[in-house]
Design an enzyme around this catalytic site. Sequence first.
Site, PDB file in Angstrom:
ATOM      1  N   LYS A 276       0.838  -1.199   0.000  1.00 11.10           N
ATOM      2  CA  LYS A 276       0.000   0.000   0.000  1.00 11.10           C
ATOM      3  C   LYS A 276       0.877   1.255   0.000  1.00 11.10           C
ATOM      4  CE  LYS A 276      -3.587   2.274   2.726  1.00 11.10           C
ATOM      5  NZ  LYS A 276      -4.498   2.219   3.865  1.00 11.10           N
TER       6      LYS A 276
ATOM      7  N   GLU B 266      10.470  -4.895   4.458  1.00 11.76           N
ATOM      8  CA  GLU B 266      10.510  -6.302   4.047  1.00 11.76           C
ATOM      9  C   GLU B 266      10.200  -6.439   2.561  1.00 11.76           C
ATOM     10  OE1 GLU B 266       8.945  -5.042   6.623  1.00 11.76           O
ATOM     11  OE2 GLU B 266       9.063  -6.347   8.380  1.00 11.76           O
TER      12      GLU B 266
ATOM     13  N   GLY C 290      -4.865  -2.050   4.880  1.00 14.10           N
ATOM     14  CA  GLY C 290      -4.103  -3.182   4.352  1.00 14.10           C
ATOM     15  C   GLY C 290      -4.771  -4.519   4.620  1.00 14.10           C
ATOM     16  N   ARG C 291      -5.272  -4.680   5.836  1.00 14.22           N
ATOM     17  CA  ARG C 291      -5.853  -5.979   6.215  1.00 14.22           C
ATOM     18  C   ARG C 291      -7.255  -6.174   5.644  1.00 14.22           C
ATOM     19  NH1 ARG C 291      -4.757  -2.532  10.301  1.00 14.22           N
ATOM     20  NH2 ARG C 291      -6.448  -1.712  11.582  1.00 14.22           N
TER      21      ARG C 291
ATOM     22  N   GLU D  77      -4.856  -6.746  14.614  1.00  7.06           N
ATOM     23  CA  GLU D  77      -4.337  -5.422  14.241  1.00  7.06           C
ATOM     24  C   GLU D  77      -5.468  -4.403  14.333  1.00  7.06           C
ATOM     25  OE1 GLU D  77      -0.726  -4.616  11.465  1.00  7.06           O
ATOM     26  OE2 GLU D  77      -2.482  -4.411  10.191  1.00  7.06           O
TER      27      GLU D  77
ATOM     28  N   HIS E 145      -5.687 -33.573  17.354  1.00  2.07           N
ATOM     29  CA  HIS E 145      -4.585 -34.412  17.835  1.00  2.07           C
ATOM     30  C   HIS E 145      -3.442 -33.568  18.381  1.00  2.07           C
ATOM     31  CE1 HIS E 145      -6.377 -38.125  16.352  1.00  2.07           C
ATOM     32  NE2 HIS E 145      -6.890 -37.341  15.432  1.00  2.07           N
TER      33      HIS E 145
ATOM     34  N   LYS F 215       9.076  -0.889  13.846  1.00  2.00           N
ATOM     35  CA  LYS F 215       9.635  -0.760  12.488  1.00  2.00           C
ATOM     36  C   LYS F 215      10.726   0.291  12.475  1.00  2.00           C
ATOM     37  CE  LYS F 215       5.381  -1.249   9.788  1.00  2.00           C
ATOM     38  NZ  LYS F 215       4.548  -0.520   8.848  1.00  2.00           N
TER      39      LYS F 215
HETATM   40  O1  F6P Z   1       2.281  -4.220   9.871  1.00  2.00           O
HETATM   41  C1  F6P Z   1       1.787  -2.951   9.609  1.00  2.00           C
HETATM   42  C2  F6P Z   1       1.297  -2.798   8.203  1.00  2.00           C
HETATM   43  O2  F6P Z   1       1.160  -1.444   7.982  1.00  2.00           O
HETATM   44  C3  F6P Z   1      -0.009  -3.534   7.938  1.00  2.00           C
HETATM   45  O3  F6P Z   1      -1.116  -2.851   8.383  1.00  2.00           O
HETATM   46  C4  F6P Z   1       0.054  -3.682   6.468  1.00  2.00           C
HETATM   47  O4  F6P Z   1      -0.877  -4.628   6.005  1.00  2.00           O
HETATM   48  C5  F6P Z   1       1.494  -4.105   6.291  1.00  2.00           C
HETATM   49  O5  F6P Z   1       2.197  -3.332   7.241  1.00  2.00           O
HETATM   50  C6  F6P Z   1       2.068  -3.894   4.922  1.00  2.00           C
HETATM   51  O6  F6P Z   1       2.020  -2.567   4.545  1.00  2.00           O
HETATM   52  P1  F6P Z   1       2.211  -2.130   3.034  1.00  2.00           P
HETATM   53  O7  F6P Z   1       1.094  -2.729   2.238  1.00  2.00           O
HETATM   54  O8  F6P Z   1       2.180  -0.640   3.036  1.00  2.00           O
HETATM   55  O9  F6P Z   1       3.545  -2.652   2.554  1.00  2.00           O
END
Ligand code: F6P
Length: 541
Positions: free
Chosen positions: A207, A213, A267-268, A353, A384, A504
């Site tokens: 987003k 990452e 995002g979620r 979240e 199990h 972060k």
């Molecule tokens: O972990 C925090 C967060 O902002 C989430 O809400 C989001 O889904 C994820 O990081 C990834 O964010 P982006 O889509 O901006 O890379």
Amino acid sequence: MNGDITRSQEWAALDKHYEELSGRHLRELFAEDRERAARMTLTAGDLFLDYAKHRVTGETLDLLVALAERAGLRERIDAMFRGDHINVSEDRAVLHTALRLPAGRALTVDGQDVTGDVHAVLDKMSAFSERVRSREWRGATGQPIATVVNIGIGGSDLGPAMAYEALRDYADAGIEARFVSNIDPADITGTLAGLDPATTLFVVSSKTFTTLETLTNARVARQWLVGALGEDAVARHFVAVSTNAAKVAEFGIDTDNMFGFWDWVGGRYSYDGAIGLSLMIAIGPERFREMLAGFHVVDEHFRTAPFDANMPVLMALLGIWYTDFFGAETRAVLPYSQRLHRFPAYLQQLTMESNGKSVRADGSPVGVQTGEIFWGEPGTNGQHAFYQLLHQGTRLVPADFIGFAEPHDDREGMHDLLTANLFAQTSALAFGRTAEEIAAEGTDPAIVPHKVMPGNRPTSTILAPKLTPSTLGQLVALYEHIVFVEGTIWGVDSFDQWGVELGKKMALDLAPALTSDEPPHDLADPSTEQLVRRYRELRGR
Ligand code: F6P
């Protein structure tokens, strides 16, 4: 309601009712009300909910519905669907429900033609997906795409990854999707293993397009591709999904190959929009749109059904009942479907979240427990592993059981056995087995206490005809709205996530200390400084 709902009459009435009801057993509740099982069911679209095995009576439900009314749930639902800025801490509308509005349903918010924009992106995604699926879109060497690798994390990974696994039976174009999220190099190494750069398409999903990452994994993937096919190959092998065109261009992806969304999609809550591109390529635009139609069915149910016949409202109120009155700490989600093996992980981000907050929207402390801890595994594997604790442990763990009548593929009556296990578990959890019943079987008296099954463990059972794109959309919308209702009762902002920001930022600040020759003096705390020193020693630095 503004202010502290726990000070309301409705909350006090529930407190009192809890004192009366909490000592009663589901065996008694069923015995004294023959109609209970028939009455305590609900339907939303294709989803059938049995909630008779909950520690509630008609009175409990009336009191819980009164609490929802007191919390102003009706106005909040209308405000969300209308596009009011209910995400107060970020001053944004919350319009994931618009991602699945049919084309004919106009919605304009803050001057934006929301429905028009949503369908323009869907059409662009559909056209691109068709080109890839039909083999018209070719890689740099002229070969068609065989694998789509989604690079993203959190909401930009869990949604499409969960849904791809769930809908694998519909992936009919011979295109495999893979998902890489972790900054642990093992993830990208494992994901790229065995892939041919010439037939691999990367979808970089973020987003913000600033997430460490994702950008790190994307750079590694880029090097891997460029190393094999040269710099010019990037345009044929990288596309982006983002709200941030400037950053996409900076990364070197042509913004013509970018699929957008908007700040009013969290995002979620985003995989039913452009973040679902990898899924759409795998299952095709038609199936994707069936999934959106499924979401919409439950959106409409949620928007219009009276609270006492409203599945998300009811399930959310049960969540409040156990969290805040019984003191339950977690909710297990137990899909009797191997295809839904990523569903609990997906729900963890969606729910935790969203509602893992300790202040209300106005900044005042919440004063009660919020944010159920969601966890789970597919049945029967869980049986199990951890069900022992659910049956005989000291904790109360309410659970949602999810099953489907029809399998995609059956062998030797296996699906019936799977479903028999689901029904048997909820029955055993509710009714248990008494000492008398066990003794009557001739059990050694010393062993009887070990075999007693207390029962009175509450469960919901959701049964759907089959795991299809539509029923998956319905299920996800159900949980999205459960989160919304719970957040409304607690008065929190379910749509921000400030709690993940500090970690972060600190990781970025700390990273140079792991590699530099300088002593890591200016770190925030001595314990962390010691760990950094130890790590550097172990790495010979
Ligand atoms: O972990 C925090 C967060 O902002 C989430 O809400 C989001 O889904 C994820 O990081 C990834 O964010 P982006 O889509 O901006 O890379």
